[in-house]
Design an enzyme around this catalytic site. Sequence first.
Site, PDB file in Angstrom:
ATOM      1  N   ASP A  94      24.879   9.115  -8.862  1.00 49.86           N
ATOM      2  CA  ASP A  94      24.958   7.682  -8.796  1.00 49.86           C
ATOM      3  C   ASP A  94      23.633   7.090  -8.370  1.00 49.86           C
ATOM      4  O   ASP A  94      22.971   7.526  -7.368  1.00 49.86           O
ATOM      5  CB  ASP A  94      25.966   7.264  -7.956  1.00 49.86           C
ATOM      6  CG  ASP A  94      26.581   5.708  -8.153  1.00 49.86           C
ATOM      7  OD1 ASP A  94      27.852   5.500  -8.423  1.00 49.86           O
ATOM      8  OD2 ASP A  94      25.789   4.740  -7.963  1.00 49.86           O
ATOM      9  N   ASN A 150      37.916   3.722  -9.088  1.00 48.12           N
ATOM     10  CA  ASN A 150      38.085   2.167  -9.014  1.00 48.12           C
ATOM     11  C   ASN A 150      38.685   1.867 -10.289  1.00 48.12           C
ATOM     12  O   ASN A 150      38.118   1.950 -11.324  1.00 48.12           O
ATOM     13  CB  ASN A 150      36.807   1.344  -8.756  1.00 48.12           C
ATOM     14  CG  ASN A 150      36.315   1.575  -7.313  1.00 48.12           C
ATOM     15  OD1 ASN A 150      36.820   1.555  -6.377  1.00 48.12           O
ATOM     16  ND2 ASN A 150      34.820   1.797  -7.055  1.00 48.12           N
ATOM     17  N   GLY A 208      36.619  -3.287  -7.616  1.00 52.53           N
ATOM     18  CA  GLY A 208      35.052  -2.817  -7.902  1.00 52.53           C
ATOM     19  C   GLY A 208      34.653  -2.132  -9.171  1.00 52.53           C
ATOM     20  O   GLY A 208      33.677  -1.648  -9.266  1.00 52.53           O
ATOM     21  N   GLN A 209      35.723  -2.010  -9.886  1.00 54.12           N
ATOM     22  CA  GLN A 209      35.252  -1.375 -11.399  1.00 54.12           C
ATOM     23  C   GLN A 209      34.309  -2.370 -12.017  1.00 54.12           C
ATOM     24  O   GLN A 209      34.221  -3.230 -12.336  1.00 54.12           O
ATOM     25  CB  GLN A 209      36.367  -0.885 -12.262  1.00 54.12           C
ATOM     26  CG  GLN A 209      36.070   0.125 -13.328  1.00 54.12           C
ATOM     27  CD  GLN A 209      37.311   0.415 -14.211  1.00 54.12           C
ATOM     28  OE1 GLN A 209      38.483  -0.167 -13.973  1.00 54.12           O
ATOM     29  NE2 GLN A 209      36.877   1.239 -15.113  1.00 54.12           N
ATOM     30  N   SER A 210      33.272  -1.735 -12.384  1.00 56.85           N
ATOM     31  CA  SER A 210      32.073  -2.247 -13.147  1.00 56.85           C
ATOM     32  C   SER A 210      31.700  -1.898 -14.387  1.00 56.85           C
ATOM     33  O   SER A 210      31.118  -2.268 -15.175  1.00 56.85           O
ATOM     34  CB  SER A 210      30.882  -2.444 -12.189  1.00 56.85           C
ATOM     35  OG  SER A 210      30.228  -1.300 -11.788  1.00 56.85           O
ATOM     36  N   HIS A 221      35.427   7.006 -14.270  1.00 57.87           N
ATOM     37  CA  HIS A 221      34.717   8.057 -13.714  1.00 57.87           C
ATOM     38  C   HIS A 221      35.126   8.178 -12.200  1.00 57.87           C
ATOM     39  O   HIS A 221      35.684   7.146 -11.566  1.00 57.87           O
ATOM     40  CB  HIS A 221      33.144   7.140 -13.785  1.00 57.87           C
ATOM     41  CG  HIS A 221      33.261   5.864 -13.207  1.00 57.87           C
ATOM     42  ND1 HIS A 221      33.587   4.564 -14.110  1.00 57.87           N
ATOM     43  CD2 HIS A 221      32.927   5.210 -11.936  1.00 57.87           C
ATOM     44  CE1 HIS A 221      33.499   3.786 -13.390  1.00 57.87           C
ATOM     45  NE2 HIS A 221      33.105   3.975 -12.039  1.00 57.87           N
ATOM     46  N   HIS A 247      34.247   8.659  -8.718  1.00 54.50           N
ATOM     47  CA  HIS A 247      33.048   9.005  -7.598  1.00 54.50           C
ATOM     48  C   HIS A 247      33.391   9.867  -6.699  1.00 54.50           C
ATOM     49  O   HIS A 247      34.338  10.106  -6.005  1.00 54.50           O
ATOM     50  CB  HIS A 247      32.964   7.504  -6.653  1.00 54.50           C
ATOM     51  CG  HIS A 247      32.969   6.223  -7.305  1.00 54.50           C
ATOM     52  ND1 HIS A 247      31.581   5.825  -7.303  1.00 54.50           N
ATOM     53  CD2 HIS A 247      33.480   5.608  -8.158  1.00 54.50           C
ATOM     54  CE1 HIS A 247      31.361   4.703  -8.127  1.00 54.50           C
ATOM     55  NE2 HIS A 247      32.864   4.560  -8.675  1.00 54.50           N
TER      56      HIS A 247
HETATM   57  P1  5GP Z   1      32.375   1.253 -10.355  1.00 53.00           P
HETATM   58  O1  5GP Z   1      31.555  -0.019  -9.695  1.00 53.00           O
HETATM   59  O2  5GP Z   1      32.727   1.166 -11.777  1.00 53.00           O
HETATM   60  O3  5GP Z   1      33.442   2.176  -9.763  1.00 53.00           O
HETATM   61  O4  5GP Z   1      31.064   2.470 -10.377  1.00 53.00           O
HETATM   62  C1  5GP Z   1      30.021   2.312 -11.248  1.00 53.00           C
HETATM   63  C2  5GP Z   1      29.029   3.124 -10.608  1.00 53.00           C
HETATM   64  O5  5GP Z   1      27.896   3.197 -11.650  1.00 53.00           O
HETATM   65  C3  5GP Z   1      28.312   2.351  -9.576  1.00 53.00           C
HETATM   66  O6  5GP Z   1      28.459   3.084  -8.267  1.00 53.00           O
HETATM   67  C4  5GP Z   1      26.858   2.087  -9.723  1.00 53.00           C
HETATM   68  O7  5GP Z   1      25.868   2.366  -8.829  1.00 53.00           O
HETATM   69  C5  5GP Z   1      26.816   3.376 -11.094  1.00 53.00           C
HETATM   70  N1  5GP Z   1      25.738   3.192 -12.026  1.00 53.00           N
HETATM   71  C6  5GP Z   1      25.799   1.833 -12.518  1.00 53.00           C
HETATM   72  N2  5GP Z   1      24.454   1.913 -13.425  1.00 53.00           N
HETATM   73  C7  5GP Z   1      24.239   3.230 -13.497  1.00 53.00           C
HETATM   74  C8  5GP Z   1      23.361   3.817 -14.197  1.00 53.00           C
HETATM   75  O8  5GP Z   1      22.539   3.202 -15.254  1.00 53.00           O
HETATM   76  N3  5GP Z   1      23.046   5.115 -14.026  1.00 53.00           N
HETATM   77  C9  5GP Z   1      23.812   5.758 -12.826  1.00 53.00           C
HETATM   78  N4  5GP Z   1      23.568   7.056 -12.909  1.00 53.00           N
HETATM   79  N5  5GP Z   1      24.839   5.200 -12.407  1.00 53.00           N
HETATM   80  C10 5GP Z   1      24.972   3.722 -12.467  1.00 53.00           C
END
Ligand code: 5GP
Length: 111
Positions: free
Chosen positions: A30, A84, A90-92, A97, A99
């Site tokens: 990450d 998430n 917080g899913q972005s 995926h 974590h």
């Molecule tokens: P979410 O917020 O959807 O649960 O997790 C998305 C994760 O992807 C976040 O922890 C963020 O730091 C990570 N992330 C976002 N863009 C990138 C990227 O371009 N490369 C990598 N390796 N991680 C990313």
Amino acid sequence: MADCLFCKIVAGEIPSTKVYEDEQCLAFADTNPQAPRHVLVVPKKHFTDIGDLGQDAEAAAGLVAGIGGLARQEGFTDYRTVFNTGAGVGQSVFHVHAHVLSGRPMGWPPG
Ligand code: 5GP
Ligand code: ZN
């Protein structure tokens, strides 16, 4: 899927720091780590979230196996796995995926 960040990482179109790979999964560091080790494990096939993934038993099992394979390879004995689901928690990135966080003490329930 077009325009999906993690599909582009799986395809090698966007660089990542690969940690683990098997037939069904890719795991990479990450870029905004929340622990000394913070790895994202993704199915190579696109699913939006864990509910979507859960409709494909083989792919769901593949992701769980990938998390186990990563942990074995990296020597993680104590680690937290988080999914998430939904922007409200917080899913972005809408490619499912896990974590996988390790390398520091973590309380429960999480703060
Ligand atoms: P979410 O917020 O959807 O649960 O997790 C998305 C994760 O992807 C976040 O922890 C963020 O730091 C990570 N992330 C976002 N863009 C990138 C990227 O371009 N490369 C990598 N390796 N991680 C990313
Ligand atoms: Zn995708």
